[in-house]
Design a protein around this motif. Structure first.
Motif, PDB file in Angstrom:
ATOM      1  N   ALA A 244       0.827  -1.207   0.000  1.00 51.14           N
ATOM      2  CA  ALA A 244       0.000   0.000   0.000  1.00 51.14           C
ATOM      3  C   ALA A 244       0.862   1.259   0.000  1.00 51.14           C
ATOM      4  N   THR A 245       1.954   1.241   0.759  1.00 52.16           N
ATOM      5  CA  THR A 245       2.863   2.397   0.803  1.00 52.16           C
ATOM      6  C   THR A 245       3.561   2.590  -0.540  1.00 52.16           C
ATOM      7  N   ILE A 246       3.980   1.490  -1.140  1.00 49.65           N
ATOM      8  CA  ILE A 246       4.649   1.556  -2.446  1.00 49.65           C
ATOM      9  C   ILE A 246       3.731   2.199  -3.484  1.00 49.65           C
ATOM     10  N   VAL A 247       2.486   1.731  -3.537  1.00 54.02           N
ATOM     11  CA  VAL A 247       1.534   2.237  -4.529  1.00 54.02           C
ATOM     12  C   VAL A 247       1.175   3.694  -4.244  1.00 54.02           C
ATOM     13  N   SER A 248       1.017   4.056  -2.980  1.00 50.93           N
ATOM     14  CA  SER A 248       0.676   5.438  -2.617  1.00 50.93           C
ATOM     15  C   SER A 248       1.791   6.396  -3.021  1.00 50.93           C
ATOM     16  N   ASN A 249       3.032   6.037  -2.723  1.00 51.55           N
ATOM     17  CA  ASN A 249       4.171   6.891  -3.091  1.00 51.55           C
ATOM     18  C   ASN A 249       4.303   7.014  -4.610  1.00 51.55           C
ATOM     19  N   LEU A 250       4.097   5.902  -5.294  1.00 51.43           N
ATOM     20  CA  LEU A 250       4.161   5.914  -6.760  1.00 51.43           C
ATOM     21  C   LEU A 250       3.090   6.838  -7.334  1.00 51.43           C
ATOM     22  N   ASN A 251       1.882   6.741  -6.816  1.00 54.04           N
ATOM     23  CA  ASN A 251       0.777   7.573  -7.307  1.00 54.04           C
ATOM     24  C   ASN A 251       1.052   9.056  -7.081  1.00 54.04           C
ATOM     25  N   ASN A 252       1.599   9.401  -5.913  1.00 49.75           N
ATOM     26  CA  ASN A 252       1.885  10.809  -5.623  1.00 49.75           C
ATOM     27  C   ASN A 252       2.880  11.391  -6.623  1.00 49.75           C
ATOM     28  N   TYR A 253       3.913  10.637  -6.917  1.00 53.44           N
ATOM     29  CA  TYR A 253       4.932  11.133  -7.843  1.00 53.44           C
ATOM     30  C   TYR A 253       4.373  11.243  -9.262  1.00 53.44           C
ATOM     31  N   ILE A 254       3.711  10.197  -9.734  1.00 61.14           N
ATOM     32  CA  ILE A 254       3.177  10.199 -11.101  1.00 61.14           C
ATOM     33  C   ILE A 254       2.132  11.300 -11.273  1.00 61.14           C
ATOM     34  N   SER A 255       1.311  11.542 -10.256  1.00 61.51           N
ATOM     35  CA  SER A 255       0.281  12.588 -10.331  1.00 61.51           C
ATOM     36  C   SER A 255       0.900  13.963 -10.524  1.00 61.51           C
ATOM     37  N   ARG A 256       2.065  14.181  -9.920  1.00 64.27           N
ATOM     38  CA  ARG A 256       2.733  15.481 -10.049  1.00 64.27           C
ATOM     39  C   ARG A 256       3.437  15.639 -11.393  1.00 64.27           C
ATOM     40  N   GLU A 257       3.899  14.549 -11.967  1.00 61.10           N
ATOM     41  CA  GLU A 257       4.807  14.635 -13.104  1.00 61.10           C
ATOM     42  C   GLU A 257       4.148  14.513 -14.478  1.00 61.10           C
ATOM     43  N   ILE A 258       3.036  13.804 -14.587  1.00 58.79           N
ATOM     44  CA  ILE A 258       2.464  13.575 -15.916  1.00 58.79           C
ATOM     45  C   ILE A 258       1.318  14.546 -16.174  1.00 58.79           C
ATOM     46  N   PRO A 259       0.972  14.797 -17.445  1.00 55.44           N
ATOM     47  CA  PRO A 259      -0.153  15.691 -17.771  1.00 55.44           C
ATOM     48  C   PRO A 259      -1.457  15.191 -17.168  1.00 55.44           C
ATOM     49  N   GLN A 260      -2.394  16.112 -16.976  1.00 57.77           N
ATOM     50  CA  GLN A 260      -3.654  15.770 -16.313  1.00 57.77           C
ATOM     51  C   GLN A 260      -4.500  14.784 -17.112  1.00 57.77           C
ATOM     52  N   ASP A 261      -4.328  14.776 -18.432  1.00 55.74           N
ATOM     53  CA  ASP A 261      -5.144  13.875 -19.244  1.00 55.74           C
ATOM     54  C   ASP A 261      -4.502  12.495 -19.397  1.00 55.74           C
ATOM     55  N   ARG A 262      -3.427  12.235 -18.652  1.00 55.85           N
ATOM     56  CA  ARG A 262      -2.753  10.940 -18.724  1.00 55.85           C
ATOM     57  C   ARG A 262      -2.896  10.207 -17.391  1.00 55.85           C
ATOM     58  N   PHE A 263      -2.894   8.883 -17.464  1.00 57.27           N
ATOM     59  CA  PHE A 263      -2.983   8.073 -16.251  1.00 57.27           C
ATOM     60  C   PHE A 263      -2.506   6.661 -16.570  1.00 57.27           C
ATOM     61  N   VAL A 264      -2.409   5.836 -15.529  1.00 58.98           N
ATOM     62  CA  VAL A 264      -1.943   4.454 -15.689  1.00 58.98           C
ATOM     63  C   VAL A 264      -2.875   3.534 -14.911  1.00 58.98           C
ATOM     64  N   THR A 265      -3.503   2.591 -15.602  1.00 60.70           N
ATOM     65  CA  THR A 265      -4.241   1.544 -14.895  1.00 60.70           C
ATOM     66  C   THR A 265      -3.250   0.429 -14.582  1.00 60.70           C
ATOM     67  N   ALA A 266      -3.384  -0.180 -13.409  1.00 57.97           N
ATOM     68  CA  ALA A 266      -2.380  -1.175 -13.015  1.00 57.97           C
ATOM     69  C   ALA A 266      -2.916  -2.126 -11.956  1.00 57.97           C
ATOM     70  N   ILE A 267      -2.341  -3.326 -11.964  1.00 54.54           N
ATOM     71  CA  ILE A 267      -2.561  -4.307 -10.892  1.00 54.54           C
ATOM     72  C   ILE A 267      -1.215  -4.537 -10.219  1.00 54.54           C
ATOM     73  N   PHE A 268      -1.192  -4.327  -8.908  1.00 51.65           N
ATOM     74  CA  PHE A 268       0.013  -4.566  -8.114  1.00 51.65           C
ATOM     75  C   PHE A 268      -0.249  -5.794  -7.234  1.00 51.65           C
ATOM     76  N   MET A 269       0.723  -6.684  -7.203  1.00 53.46           N
ATOM     77  CA  MET A 269       0.529  -7.928  -6.448  1.00 53.46           C
ATOM     78  C   MET A 269       1.809  -8.282  -5.698  1.00 53.46           C
ATOM     79  N   MET A 270       1.646  -8.651  -4.441  1.00 49.54           N
ATOM     80  CA  MET A 270       2.747  -9.166  -3.628  1.00 49.54           C
ATOM     81  C   MET A 270       2.393 -10.608  -3.286  1.00 49.54           C
ATOM     82  N   LEU A 271       3.182 -11.543  -3.804  1.00 50.97           N
ATOM     83  CA  LEU A 271       2.880 -12.966  -3.649  1.00 50.97           C
ATOM     84  C   LEU A 271       3.860 -13.595  -2.650  1.00 50.97           C
ATOM     85  N   ASP A 272       3.304 -14.063  -1.548  1.00 46.12           N
ATOM     86  CA  ASP A 272       4.081 -14.776  -0.528  1.00 46.12           C
ATOM     87  C   ASP A 272       3.791 -16.263  -0.712  1.00 46.12           C
TER      88      ASP A 272
END
Length: 466
Positions: A316-344
């Motif tokens: 959750a921390t990894i995804v939150s930090n990633l989202n904060n950075y990408i939100s600041r850096e890319i244009p407003q009309d751009r985004f990324v759909t993604a599935i993040f998985m941690m498999l133990d």
């Protein structure tokens, strides 16, 4: 017959043979004398007529020679202008030399050479050259407005200035090709009093050459831009390929395989598998848009994600930090759909976060589960807090991650492949290894779409316990 009469008859016959004026013979010496006088007058009259005709012919010949000389000068000027254009290719850079040659063959007081910046031509034009002796810039704009309003952007001669109505000859010649009207020549005021049809014809020929040069230059510039773009696309394609894992790590307890096929040279899909020792991090993403912009976003996405994985283990921390950075850096009309998985895989636990992506398919303990998107895509809003979903399994687990290039692929009837078809193939072949499952799905997908062109990347990842 005496000698005088005989000599007079000889003179008479000689003159009459030339003039052919009399048909009968004179009877007396006096009649001979009178006729000789008349014949001499006839000869003088004919001689004068011949002289006049010779003078007229001489004048005509002189005029023809002058006309031919002028035509030669004009043709030479046209050829010279062609050479000038050939040497530089750019009409703008050649305009001063071109005008020097035009001045040799056409008399004018003012000239304005303009270049239209739009099509069809309007007010917006730039002046390449101007001799403002009689006509100022505002007058030129008014004149062009008039020509446009009256739909007179054609080669023609104006005997009066349409704005001032003064008796000033004007000749407007567009620089026009089949592609567009590039610009114009505006001749204003002639020392000869008028602009002739010959002036117009020669200028049309010159303007045609200049228009061809504009077309050629435009084609070459576009070709250069295409080559530059092609090189940029090639580099971006190489960058994108370098972002994807060259080889997926191998694990004793789990089997992971992936398939990726871009719709164009540069795709917008991304996946990665990272061995974290006790756990495996898996991501599959789809960047909005295509080509170079998508590749640049993908580069930032991967770099930040890898950086976060080095310092954080909480998903959750990894995804939150990633989202904060990408939100600041890319244009407003751009985004990324993604599935993040941690498999133990040792403790048989799966931790997931679905950010606006397609449903995740999971078969566990003979039960099919679909995990839909719970959160908005990455890059939409900074400061958003993510929480993960957790799943445990007992014996076997089978996971399918994919992009909409699979489920939304269309055949020639515009029918979609759809999620249900993917689920059916996935369930029926779950006992095969991951590579075999992928091969079967892609084979059936390709058969379904047939020859229909696809406009989205195709990415599929299969994860299953051994």
């Amino acid at each position: 017959m005496d000698k005088a009469t005989q000599h007079g008859l000889e003179i008479y016959h000689e003159l009459n043979d030339r003039v052919n004026y009399y048909s009968d013979e004179p009877k007396t010496l006096e009649e001979i004398s009178n006729r000789v006088k008349i014949l001499i007058e006839q000869l003088f009259e004919e001689s004068e007529n011949y002289r006049i005709q010779l003078e007229e012919f001489s004048l005509q010949l002189e005029a023809q020679v002058e006309e031919l000389s002028k035509l030669y000068e004009e043709l030479t000027a046209v050829l010279d202008i062609g050479k000038i254009l050939h040497e530089t290719l750019d009409p703008k850079k050649s305009m001063e030399k071109i005008l020097d040659r035009i001045k040799d063959i056409i008399s004018f007081d003012d000239i304005i050479v303009g270049e239209f910046s739009d099509y069809p031509p309007g007010k917006d034009f730039s002046i390449l050259h101007a001799d403002f002796n009689l006509l100022d810039f505002e007058g030129t704009v008014e004149l062009i407005d008039y020509l446009n309003a009256e739909k007179k952007i054609k080669p023609m001669i104006f005997e009066k200035h349409p704005i001032t109505h003064k008796e000033i000859p004007i000749m407007f010649i567009p620089i026009e090709s089949r592609i567009k009207i590039w610009g114009f020549f505006l001749f204003y005021g002639s020392k000869n009093g008028i602009f002739t049809a010959g002036n117009r014809k020669i200028m049309e020929s010159i303007a045609e050459q200049i228009a061809f040069s504009y077309d050629t230059l435009d084609f070459l510039n576009k070709k250069i831009e295409q080559e530059k773009l092609g090189e940029q696309l090639r580099i971006a394609s190489e960058i994108q390929k370098s972002l994807l894992p060259k080889k997926i790590p191998e694990f004793q307890e789990i089997d992971i395989e992936a398939f990726y096929r871009p719709a164009y040279d540069i795709g917008g899909d991304y996946y990665d598998v990272v061995d974290l020792g006790e756990k495996v991090f898996i991501v599959l993403a789809d960047v909005s848009g295509k080509s170079v912009p998508a590749a640049l976003i993908m580069t930032s996405f991967r770099s930040i994600l890898r950086h976060e994985l080095e310092k954080e283990k909480d998903l959750a921390t990894i995804v939150s930090n990633l989202n904060n950075y990408i939100s600041r850096e890319i244009p407003q009309d751009r985004f990324v759909t993604a599935i993040f998985m941690m498999l133990d895989y040792k403790n048989k636990k799966i931790e997931m976060i679905n950010c606006g992506h397609n449903p995740t398919l999971i078969l566990k303990d003979e039960e099919l589960l679909t995990f839909d998107a719970e959160y908005m895509p990455i890059g939409i809003m900074e400061g958003f807090v993510f929480e993960s979903q957790n799943l445990t399994y007992n014996e076997k687990v089978y996971v399918a991650l994919y992009t909409d290039g699979i489920t939304e692929a269309r055949n020639e009837k515009s029918e979609e492949f759809e999620l249900e078809r993917l689920i059916d193939i996935f369930e029926k072949n779950k006992d095969k290894n991951s590579k075999e499952i992928i091969d079967i799905i892609i084979k059936k997908l390709d058969k379904f779409v047939g020859k229909a062109s696809q406009h989205d990347d195709t990415t599929l990842m299969i994860i299953k316990s051994k």
